[in-house]
Design an enzyme around this catalytic site. Structure first.
Site: not given
Lengths: 681, 681
Positions: A281, A355, A383
Site C-alpha cells: 500500500e 483484510d 474496521e
C-alpha cells in the site's frame, strides 16, 4: 471438586482511581472491578520488587477484606532466582495453591506472580471453583502483542475511540496516569508487548526526542511485563539519516540501522524490536531496490539481534500491477522465502488472506511456511464490523481462524499451533471507555485471553468478561453472553453473508457500497470481489478460476474446489454461482441472500429486546449507552441490507423474495450518501 | 451585615455522575462541586419546566441536606409570564432573597432562575456572606459566547486538550453525557451561546446531515439557556450550493443564504446566527467580488433577521500585500464601514490589534466604531501563553483590556462599555480535565464571569474559582490566588517583556523563535515585530514611524507617541530604542530585558515552591498533575529566556549583564529544535 473462591459481595471497590460519583459508571474501569470479597493471599518474597508491589496492591484493592503477605522463604537473595523453580511453569507462568490460610501464588518470575494475581482476582470475580490441588498455568504463546495504529499527530488509523492515548507533546515529562491504567488492563489479560505506532510508519519516532518519549512509556510498562516495540519506516535512513538509499544490502544502510538499534537499546534495554509494513500500500521497502522481504527483514534482524530483539515483518502485500487474484499474492510472494528469514524474524500474517473481513477462510500462509516463525495478526478494532458502535464479539471469529486445521502435516495442524504468538490491532483511544463502546472492550479482553491460550473457548471467555465487567447475576450473564455469541454472525448476515466480502464504503469503510467499481485500483473496489452480473455472483477461486484453492492443503483444496463440499458461509468466496443456484435448504442463492440480511437485522432487533430486559440489572449509564448504540446498529444493519438489496436488484433484475420488505430508499439515494468525516480514515 | 451561607462541610457530593473511585480526582467536575451543606431553597413555579427541574436537581446535589421546593404562587398559567416581573432584573437576571425558611429564588425566566441557582451554589461553596436584603443580579452583557475552533474531523485548531468534544459521527443518535456536563459548566458561569465550529470554516456543517446533528446538540443545550451558532464559510453557495459565485450582491446568492437560514431555523428555532471570518488568512469573503465587509455581513444578516438571528463578523484582517503596519490594518479596513452594518450585525474585535499576545494595547477599533455593535473576542486557549501546561491565569489580561479607557467620548469610555458581549476562543476538548490542565479551567471560568460582568475584579473571580474547585482552606486559597495573579506577568516576562511581541515558533506557535525572518509573509515573522539590529530593537509606531498611535484618541495618542510617557510594558510595541536606552529604573534596555526574563523564570520557580507547600491540602491527583506541569513550565520558561538571549546577543553583540546566567545552549542548538507534532496546529 472445587471450592468457590471468595465472597461475591455487592460492594464495588474500584481499582482505577479517578474522580466521579460512586454511583455512576462510564466503563473506564473495564473488567478490573472488585467484588469486595476476602481472601488471604501469599505472594513470593518479602523484598518485593515494583512488580510484586503492584501485585499486592491489586489484591488489596480487589479483595479488601483479606490480607496479602509475602513469603519470606522464597527469596533466595541477591543474584539468584528469587522464586522457586516450577517444573511445569515457564518464565511467565504461575501456580496458585491453597493452604489453610488462603492462597499461595508462586512463579518463576515476578511478572508470573503478577499474572497469577490477576488470575486469582478473575477467579474470585467470576465465582470460579478452584481445583483442590490448585492451578498451574502458563501462556501457550510467548508473543502477545497489541499493535496500535496510532500516528504521531494522535490520529488513530481505523480508530473509533478518540485519539491516540500517547500524548507525545507532554512526554517524557508528564506520565499520564492513564498509561498505568493501560498497563494494568493489559497485564490482567496477559498482553506482554505493545507496538506503539502505526504500521504506516513515520520515521520521526526513531529520532532522539521521540526515543526519549518512548523510553518514558517503556518505564511505565516494564513492571507490568509489557515490552515496547516500534514500527520501522523502511526509508528512515534517507528520511532521518541523510543517506541516499535505504537498500538493505548497502553497508551504510545496515550500519545506520545497527547504530539506530544501539541508540534505542541504550535508552530502552528491553526494547522488543521492530514491526514492519514494507512494499505494501505504498510503504517503502526492500523491493524498491530489487531486494526481497527476507533481505530487508534480515538486515533489521541483525541490527537488533545482539540486544535480543525481534523483527515482525508483515505479509500483508498485494499489488495493483500484479494481475493475480489479490488473496493469492501474499502466498505467492512469501512462500518462496520460507526458511530464508533469520531466527529472530517472524512473519506476521493476517488471519485471512484478504483484510479482516467479517468472514474469510484462514490465510494459506499458515500452512505453507513451516520453516518460518509466524505471528497471527487479528483486528480488534472493528474496521469492517461496524466501528465502535456495532456490538460484535469477535472471539468466535478469531477462534474460527485459530482452530482452523491447515492440514499442513495431516490432520490437526491447527493455525494456533503454527504461530509463536498473536498481534492484535488495538481498539484503544482516549475515549473514556477506552474502546469506543462497552462491548468493544470485550474484544480487547478476548484478544488477550486468546493470545494466552489460542484454543480457549470464546464463550467461556465471554462469560468471564461479562462477570468481571457487568454482573454476576446468572440469568443476566446468560443473556448477555448469548447476545455476544450470536453477534458476529449477525454482522456477517447483514453485511457480507454467504462468503461475500469487501463491500464497504470507500476510504472510511463506513456503511455499504457494493456498487463501487471505479477506483484507482480494481482490488480496492467491492466489485472486484463480487463480480455480480445479471446471471451470477461470486469469485471463482477454484481450479477453473484463480485457483486460490490450490494454496491450501488437501482435503481443503478439493473440498473448496467444489460447490457441493464448500461450506455455505464461504460459497461466494470460492465460487461464482447463478442467482438461482440452489443452496442447501432448497432456496435459491438470491432468496438465501435476502434471508441472511433479514436474519442479521432480526438478530440486532433481538439484541435490543434482550438488552432492554436487562435494564436495572446493570448500571444505568452503561445500560443507556449500549441501548443507544444498539439502536444505531439496527439502523445501520437495515441500511446495509437495504442498500445491498437495492444494488443486487439493479444488477440481477430479480424481484424480492416473497415477504421480504423492499429497501426504504432507491439505489440512487444510497449511492448519494456521503460521510466526509467518518472516523478512523 | 451578611449571613454566611450554608454549612461548609467536608463531605463532597459530586454533581457530575461519572464512574471512578470516590477518593481520586481528575478534574472532570471542574468547579461544580458541593459542600454537602444544607439550605432550603424555593424555586419559582410548581409546574417546573425542564430548566427548573435542572435547577432543582442542581440544588439537591449541591446542598443535599436542604430541601428544594417550587413556589405555587408564582405560576401564572399557560400563556402568561410564569414568573413575577422584576423591575431591576432583565430576562436573564434573578433575585435571591431570604425568608425564614431559607432562600427564595425568583426571576423573569426559567433560565434566570437557573442562573440564580448556580449563583446560590457558588455563594455556599465560597462561604460568601449574603446581604440581609438579598441579592439581585443580571448580566451586564447580553452575548456571552464560547467560540470553539473545532474542525469537523475533530481536530481543534489551537487546541491543547484533546479532540473536539463534538462526536459528529455518532450525532444525532447518540448524545454523549459529556454534552450535558458541558452545558452545566457553561450555564453555571453564565455562558449563553456557543459557536460550534472553527472560524476557518467548513461549509459541510451547513449540509442537511450536519444540521440534524447540530439540532441534536442544540436540544441538549436549550434548557441551560445556551444557544447554538455556526461559522459560515462565505463560499458555501459554491461549495455546497452549486452556484457559480458567492457574491453577496448576487440575487441567487442572497436567496441561497436565505433558504439555508430558513432550513436551519426549521430545525433549530432558536439558532443564534452566524460567526464569520472572511477575507482573512485565505478565507473567502465579499472582497473576492469587490464588495465590502458590510456588503457580506448585511446579506447574511438579512437571511437570519426574520428569525431573530445575528451575524458576528470578525475584524481580524491583515493582508500580506498591504504594506501598512499589520496592527493598523483592521482599523483602516473597518472604520470606514462604521454605521454601515445592519442592526443585527456585530463586529467581533480581538482584544488587541495583533493576535492574542501575552500583552498588547487594546484594539483601537473599540474607540473608533461608535455606530456599530461590537463584541470583544478573547482567547481562552493559551496559543501564545504556553499551551495547556503553563499556569497562566488570564483574568488580569482580559480585565486590562476590558477596563482600558479608549477616551472615545472623553474619560471613562471603557472598552467594556463599548461592547455588547464577549466571545471566548474555547480551551475545551476531550481531555478528562476538559481544558488540558487544572489551572486552564480557571480561564474558562473567568471568561464566563467576565462575560457576565466585564468590570469584575479578576482576583475576586480567581478566589471564587479556587474555593469552588480546590479548597476553602484560607491559607491555601491565598497562596493559590497569589500564584494565579502573578502568573500572567510571569509569562510576559519570560516570553515577550517590555512590549516585545509575536516571537513564537512557526506554525505550531510552540516555544521561542525570535530569529525567524524568512516566511512566506513578512507579517508572520517574529522579525517583522522586533526588527532587532546591532543598535536598536522595537517597532516605531509613533508619528515618525507607522503612526499606529494616531488610531487612538487623545491623550493616548500623545502619551504613546513619546518614549517618556509610554508605559514600559508597551515600550517596544510603540517605539524603536537603542539597546543602551535607559529605562525607568536606570538600567539599560538590554539589562532590563534580561532582568525580565530572569524574573519570569524566578516566578515559575516560586510557583513550584508555593505549590509544593500545598501538598496534602488538595487531592493528590490534581496536586501531582499540576506539579508535573509546573516543572515543564519552568523548563520551557528557561528555554524561552535562553533562546531569546542567545538570539539577541547574536544581533546586538552585547555581553550578558553582570550576574546573568548564560544560555544553556548556543543559538544554533535552539534554531535546530523541531516539533513536528506539537498540538493544535
Amino acid at each position: 471438586m472445587g471450592r468457590v473462591l471468595g465472597a461475591l459481595g455487592a460492594v464495588t471497590v474500584l481499582l482505577f482511581g479517578v474522580g466521579g460519583s460512586a454511583g455512576a459508571e462510564d466503563g473506564y474501569r473495564l473488567w478490573l472491578r472488585a467484588e469486595g470479597g476476602g481472601a488471604d493471599v501469599t505472594l513470593p518474597c518479602d523484598e518485593p520488587s515494583e512488580t510484586l508491589t503492584i501485585a499486592r496492591d491489586e489484591l488489596s484493592a480487589a479483595l479488601p477484606h483479606g490480607t496479602v503477605r509475602f513469603a519470606t522463604s522464597s527469596c533466595r537473595g541477591e543474584g539468584s532466582p528469587r522464586l522457586p523453580r516450577q517444573r511445569d511453569v515457564g518464565e511467565e507462568g504461575y501456580r496458585i495453591a491453597m493452604d489453610g490460610e488462603g492462597y499461595v501464588i508462586t512463579a518463576r518470575s515476578d511478572v508470573g506472580a503478577l499474572y497469577g494475581t490477576y488470575r486469582l482476582i478473575r477467579a474470585v470475580s467470576t465465582g470460579e471453583a478452584m481445583p483442590e490441588d490448585g492451578l498451574t498455568e502458563q501462556p501457550a504463546k510467548r508473543l502477545r502483542l497489541l499493535n496500535h495504529w496510532d500516528n504521531l499527530d494522535r490520529h488513530v488509523e481505523r480508530g473509533y475511540s478518540g485519539e491516540s492515548i500517547w500524548n507525545w507533546h507532554l512526554l517524557p515529562d508528564y506520565l499520564d496516569p492513564r498509561y498505568t491504567d493501560y498497563a494494568r488492563a493489559n497485564a490482567s489479560i496477559g498482553i506482554n508487548g505493545v507496538s506503539l505506532t502505526n504500521v504506516n510508519a513515520d520515521a520521526t519516532v526513531l529520532t532522539p526526542p521521540f526515543i526519549e518519549k518512548v523510553a518514558a512509556l517503556a518505564g511505565v510498562f516494564r513492571p507490568y511485563g509489557i515490552k515496547v516495540y516500534l514500527t520501522a519506516r523502511f526509508s528512515a535512513p534517507i528520511e532521518i539519516g541523510g543517506l541516499e538509499t535505504a537498500d538493505p544490502l548497502d553497508g551504510e544502510v545496515a550500519a545506520w540501522w545497527k547504530a539506530k538499534a544501539d541508540e534505542i537499546y541504550a535508552a530502552i534495554p528491553d526494547f522488543g524490536g521492530f514491526l514492519v509494513k514494507a512494499n505494501s500500500e505504498g510503504q517503502p521497502g526492500p523491493q524498491d531496490y530489487g531486494r526481497t522481504h527476507a533481505d530487508g527483514a534480515n538486515m533489521l534482524a541483525r541490527a537488533v539481534e545482539p540486544h535480543g530483539g525481534i523483527v515482525m515483518w508483515r505479509a500483508f502485500v498485494y499489488s495493483a500491477e500484479e494481475p493475480e487474484d489479490r488473496v493469492k499474492q501474499a502466498y505467492t510472494e512469501f512462500v518462496p522465502l520460507d526458511g530464508k528469514f533469520a531466527d529472530n524474524v517472524l512473519v506476521q500474517v493476517k488471519n485471512g488472506p484478504l483484510d479482516f473481513q467479517p468472514r474469510e477462510p484462514f490465510s494459506p500462509l499458515f500452512g505453507a511456511m513451516p520453516k518460518t516463525p509466524l505471528l497471527a495478526e487479528l483486528q480488534i478494532t472493528k474496521e469492517y464490523l461496524g466501528f465502535a458502535t456495532h456490538l460484535s464479539y469477535l472471539g468466535p471469529l478469531w477462534s474460527e481462524a485459530l482452530t482452523a486445521d491447515t492440514h499442513a502435516r495431516g490432520k490437526d495442524s491447527l493455525v494456533a499451533d503454527r504461530v509463536d504468538g498473536l498481534a492484535g490491532v488495538a481498539n484503544i483511544g482516549t475515549d473514556r471507555n477506552w474502546s469506543g463502546s462497552q462491548f468493544a472492550q470485550a474484544n480487547w479482553y478476548a484478544f488477550g485471553r486468546l493470545a494466552w491460550d489460542p484454543k480457549a473457548e470464546p464463550e467461556a471467555i465471554a462469560r468471564d468478561w461479562v462477570r468481571q465487567t457487568f454482573t454476576d447475576d446468572a440469568e443476566a450473564v446468560d443473556r448477555i453472553v448469548g447476545m455476544m455469541m450470536r453477534s458476529r454472525e449477525a454482522v456477517v448476515d447483514y453485511m457480507t453473508p454467504l462468503g461475500l466480502t469487501h463491500l464497504m464504503g470507500t476510504g472510511h469503510h463506513y456503511g455499504p457500497a457494493p456498487w463501487v467499481d471505479d477506483l484507482g485500483r480494481a482490488d480496492w473496489t467491492p466489485y472486484y470481489y463480487h463480480r455480480a452480473t445479471k446471471d451470477a455472483v461470486g469469485f471463482d477461486r477454484t481450479e477453473s478460476g484463480s485457483d486460490a484453492v490450490s494454496q491450501y492443503h488437501e482435503p481443503l483444496a478439493s473440498q473448496w474446489n467444489e460447490v457441493e463440499t464448500t461450506p455455505e458461509e464461504l460459497l461466494l468466496w470460492f465460487h461464482r454461482v447463478p442467482w438461482d443456484h440452489e443452496v442447501k435448504d432448497g432456496s435459491t442463492l438470491w432468496q438465501s441472500l435476502v434471508a441472511h440480511y433479514d436474519r442479521g437485522v432480526a438478530e440486532v432487533q433481538a439484541m435490543r429486546e434482550t438488552w432492554a430486559g436487562l435494564e436495572g440489572k446493570i448500571d444505568e449509564d452503561r445500560y443507556a449507552q449500549t441501548a443507544d448504540f444498539l439502536a444505531i446498529q439496527e439502523k445501520e444493519a437495515r441500511w446495509w441490507r437495504d442498500a445491498s438489496i437495492a444494488y443486487w436488484q439493479s444488477v440481477n433484475g430479480l424481484d424480492l423474495p416473497e415477504g421480504a420488505r423492499p429497501p426504504e430508499h432507491d439505489l440512487a439515494w444510497y449511492k448519494a450518501q456521503s460521510f466526509p468525516y467518518a472516523p478512523g480514515n
